[in-house]
Design a protein around this motif. Structure first.
Motif, mmCIF file in Angstrom:
data_model
loop_
_atom_site.group_PDB
_atom_site.id
_atom_site.type_symbol
_atom_site.label_atom_id
_atom_site.label_comp_id
_atom_site.label_asym_id
_atom_site.label_seq_id
_atom_site.Cartn_x
_atom_site.Cartn_y
_atom_site.Cartn_z
ATOM 1 N N THR A 1 0.804 -1.224 0.000
ATOM 2 C CA THR A 1 0.000 0.000 0.000
ATOM 3 C C THR A 1 0.831 1.266 0.000
ATOM 4 O O THR A 1 0.398 2.283 -0.516
ATOM 5 C CB THR A 1 -0.925 0.041 1.226
ATOM 6 N N GLY A 2 2.004 1.233 0.634
ATOM 7 C CA GLY A 2 2.833 2.430 0.734
ATOM 8 C C GLY A 2 2.344 3.410 1.783
ATOM 9 O O GLY A 2 2.828 4.533 1.859
ATOM 10 N N ASP A 3 1.403 3.002 2.629
ATOM 11 C CA ASP A 3 0.836 3.889 3.637
ATOM 12 C C ASP A 3 0.568 3.068 4.898
ATOM 13 O O ASP A 3 -0.039 1.998 4.831
ATOM 14 C CB ASP A 3 -0.468 4.495 3.110
ATOM 15 N N THR A 4 1.002 3.587 6.040
ATOM 16 C CA THR A 4 0.862 2.853 7.299
ATOM 17 C C THR A 4 -0.598 2.601 7.655
ATOM 18 O O THR A 4 -0.966 1.485 8.029
ATOM 19 C CB THR A 4 1.559 3.617 8.443
ATOM 20 N N GLY A 5 -1.427 3.607 7.553
ATOM 21 C CA GLY A 5 -2.839 3.455 7.887
ATOM 22 C C GLY A 5 -3.545 2.467 6.980
ATOM 23 O O GLY A 5 -4.309 1.604 7.444
ATOM 24 N N LEU A 6 -3.294 2.572 5.676
ATOM 25 C CA LEU A 6 -3.904 1.630 4.734
ATOM 26 C C LEU A 6 -3.392 0.213 4.972
ATOM 27 O O LEU A 6 -4.147 -0.754 4.837
ATOM 28 C CB LEU A 6 -3.610 2.059 3.294
ATOM 29 N N ALA A 7 -2.110 0.100 5.319
ATOM 30 C CA ALA A 7 -1.531 -1.219 5.594
ATOM 31 C C ALA A 7 -2.202 -1.865 6.805
ATOM 32 O O ALA A 7 -2.528 -3.058 6.781
ATOM 33 C CB ALA A 7 -0.024 -1.095 5.821
ATOM 34 N N GLU A 8 -2.415 -1.079 7.855
ATOM 35 C CA GLU A 8 -3.074 -1.615 9.044
ATOM 36 C C GLU A 8 -4.498 -2.043 8.733
ATOM 37 O O GLU A 8 -4.955 -3.104 9.183
ATOM 38 C CB GLU A 8 -3.045 -0.580 10.167
ATOM 39 N N ASP A 9 -5.210 -1.238 7.954
ATOM 40 C CA ASP A 9 -6.577 -1.588 7.558
ATOM 41 C C ASP A 9 -6.601 -2.862 6.715
ATOM 42 O O ASP A 9 -7.452 -3.737 6.914
ATOM 43 C CB ASP A 9 -7.230 -0.451 6.775
#
Length: 185
Positions: free
Chosen positions: A29-37
């Motif tokens: 994803t390249g994004d921490t929040g999106l990765a966690e989701d």
């Protein structure tokens, strides 16, 4: 198997493997929040079918497959919602080290790859899966994994090549660049 045993085994798996699975999600994803989701949704979906994953003895491969498939579906749904610009907006962040800049550049270029190509590159070169394991995770043939990985790496090399460098490291740049004496002859 009783439900409480199943929950305990799933929780043990999540505690043991969540860090590496989150890293996979972040690379996709390249994004921490999106990765966690992404990880949370994939784990929630996998819990419903945890008995099936355990019966095959491929718990981690099962979860990785769920992560990759969920990511590809998400990218397909939002493909036309994002507007890419040629130049990123100005940033007032302090200067980064070269290594951090290189990692950031690589993450940005990875984001430009098609979802399945990106997944193949990440699974092979970041997660370290074999071609066979990557093929199982992506649900395709080993040859398709090879093709996706080859094309993805070729695209990364092309876009990340510094100006003025040879396209191939074996190429003798001194022989191909005329000197001032050769030009005047």
């Amino acid at each position: 198997m009783r439900r409480s045993e199943r929950e305990a085994q799933f929780e043990e798996f999540v505690l043991a493997r969540s860090r590496s699975l989150l890293r996979l999600c972040y690379l996709l994803t390249g994004d921490t929040g999106l990765a966690e989701d992404l990880l949370q949704n994939a784990l929630a979906n996998c819990f419903r079918h945890w008995d099936r994953a355990q019966s095959q003895g491929r718990e981690e491969a099962y979860v990785r497959t769920a992560i990759v498939n969920a990511h590809i579906d998400t990218v397909r749904r939002r493909r036309f919602k994002e507007i890419m610009t040629l130049h990123p907006p100005d940033s007032h962040a302090p200067a980064q080290t070269q290594a951090a800049e290189d990692r950031d550049l690589l993450r940005r270029e990875l984001a430009k790859l098609a979802p399945r190509t990106r997944a193949a590159v990440v699974l092979r070169h970041y997660v370290g899966l074999s071609e066979q394991e990557s093929a199982l995770t992506l649900g395709c043939s080993v040859g398709n994994v090879k093709r996706l990985t080859f094309r993805g790496l070729a695209q990364l090399r092309t876009t990340m090549e510094p100006p003025g460098r040879a396209a191939f490291p074996d190429q003798d740049t001194a022989a191909s660049v005329p000197t001032s004496r050769q030009e005047g002859s």
